[in-house]
Design an enzyme around this catalytic site. Structure first.
Site, PDB file in Angstrom:
ATOM      1  CG  ASP A  92      -1.843   2.604   6.479  1.00  0.00           C
ATOM      2  OD1 ASP A  92      -2.123   2.202   5.323  1.00  0.00           O
ATOM      3  OD2 ASP A  92      -2.283   3.677   6.929  1.00  0.00           O
ATOM      4  CG  ASP A 148      -1.927   7.645   0.373  1.00  0.00           C
ATOM      5  OD1 ASP A 148      -0.955   8.334   0.053  1.00  0.00           O
ATOM      6  OD2 ASP A 148      -2.978   7.614  -0.281  1.00  0.00           O
ATOM      7  CG  ASP A 207      -1.817   1.186   1.312  1.00  0.00           C
ATOM      8  OD1 ASP A 207      -2.579   1.416   0.364  1.00  0.00           O
ATOM      9  OD2 ASP A 207      -1.751   1.917   2.319  1.00  0.00           O
TER      10      ASP A 207
END
Length: 333
Positions: free
Chosen positions: A220, A24, A22
């Site tokens: 995250d 961001d 991922d």
């Protein structure tokens, strides 16, 4: 795949053939790289691990994403990027014939992906589009949301690239595509079909594109990245550099639990110990944890191993019908 934490005898980068990373909150926050990301990804590539960047951000084209990453000292080719715009266009193709008019509400990446699937892109409900597809753009305003509402109320089908409520950046957390989709959903009463994480298709497409047989999803966010990993039956690594916290991990529901937890991407270079149960304590190396009458207790070892032991203990208790009392949770720094 186990619903709890698992372990490896060797480093993650030697166990899995491709990292689905991922962006961001994992590789970068806004315009800045997460400090550990460039050296960690360089080391993973040097160890033979492939990298595919998988993002729910549909605003930018793969070429722009790759250029941004390269500027942050994370070398990347456009072919190593899978965006929610690309996944959204694939979802459109499953439901709407090529050649139809599509009202695109989003950024350049979404326009390009939809056109590439053979659709006619329009920007007004007055052109009677067959469908609306909405993706994130920081320039999105009331007029575009209104056009989407007019079109959907007139019978157009509704699609979304992803439903993330927030996006992390250098200033904190800002409204994500899911929040903006919520405006149109509220105005129309129509729930869109969504393409991005946590839907499994995006991860499967990315793994196939990379030629992977042993992928590892790294994210995250429990509610998108790790939930998507579970849905796709792919082991997931939670890193604590973005949205979800140690507390969130301890309280995670089964559908969102990671298979591994690490502070940041540098954990790819490490083996991850298997939690083990002995004498009513969950042990991770020198750390241990247990739940007694709803109270979670953890001690010993490193902070990360204590967190891993705490997750094993809390998840085991929750699955047995004895969830942890959130008011008694210890701090994991």
């Amino acid at each position: 795949m186990s619903a709890g934490l698992i372990g490896t005898e060797v480093a993650l980068q030697d166990t899995f053939d491709v990292a689905l990373v991922d962006l961001d909150g994992v590789a970068y926050k806004g315009p800045h790289a997460v400090p550990s990301a460039p050296p960690a990804l360089d080391a993973a590539r040097a160890a033979g691990m492939g990298v595919m960047f998988v993002t729910n951000n549909a605003n930018r084209e793969p070429e722009t994403v790759a250029e941004h990453l390269s500027e942050l000292d994370i070398p990347c080719a456009p072919t190593e990027v899978m965006t929610a715009a690309q996944a959204g266009a694939e979802l459109l193709a499953e439901h709407v014939p090529a050649g139809e008019k599509i009202l695109v509400v989003g950024g350049a990446g979404l326009y390009t992906a939809v056109k590439a699937k053979g659709y006619v892109v329009v920007d007004s409900a007055e052109e009677h589009p067959a469908a609306v597809i909405q993706g994130f753009s920081p320039d999105l305003g009331w007029r575009q949301l209104a056009e989407a509402t007019y079109a959907i109320n007139a019978g157009a089908r509704f699609f979304a690239t992803n439903l993330d409520l927030t996006i992390p950046n250098e200033r904190g957390f800002a409204p994500g595509n899911g929040s903006l989709v919520g405006v149109v959903r509220t105005a129309t009463g129509v729930v869109p079909l969504a393409a991005g994480k946590p839907e499994p298709a995006m991860l499967r497409l990315a793994a196939a594109k990379a030629g992977s047989t042993r992928p590892l999803m790294i994210g995250d966010r429990l509610d998108t990245d790790l939930k998507g990993a579970r849905a796709a039956d792919v082991p997931g690594l939670l890193v604590l550099t973005g949205v979800s916290t140690a507390r969130d991990a301890i309280l995670a529901i089964p559908e969102e639990r990671p298979s591994f937890i690490g502070e940041d991407l540098s954990t790819l270079a490490e083996p991850h110990p298997y939690p083990r149960l002995a004498e009513n304590w969950w042990h991770v190396r020198d750390a241990r944890a247990r739940v007694t009458e709803g109270r979670l207790v953890a001690d010993g070892g490193t902070p990360m191993d204590r967190l891993r032991a705490a997750c094993a203990a809390a998840w085991d208790a929750a699955d047995a019908g004895h969830p942890v009392d959130v008011e008694t949770l210890p701090h994991f720094g």
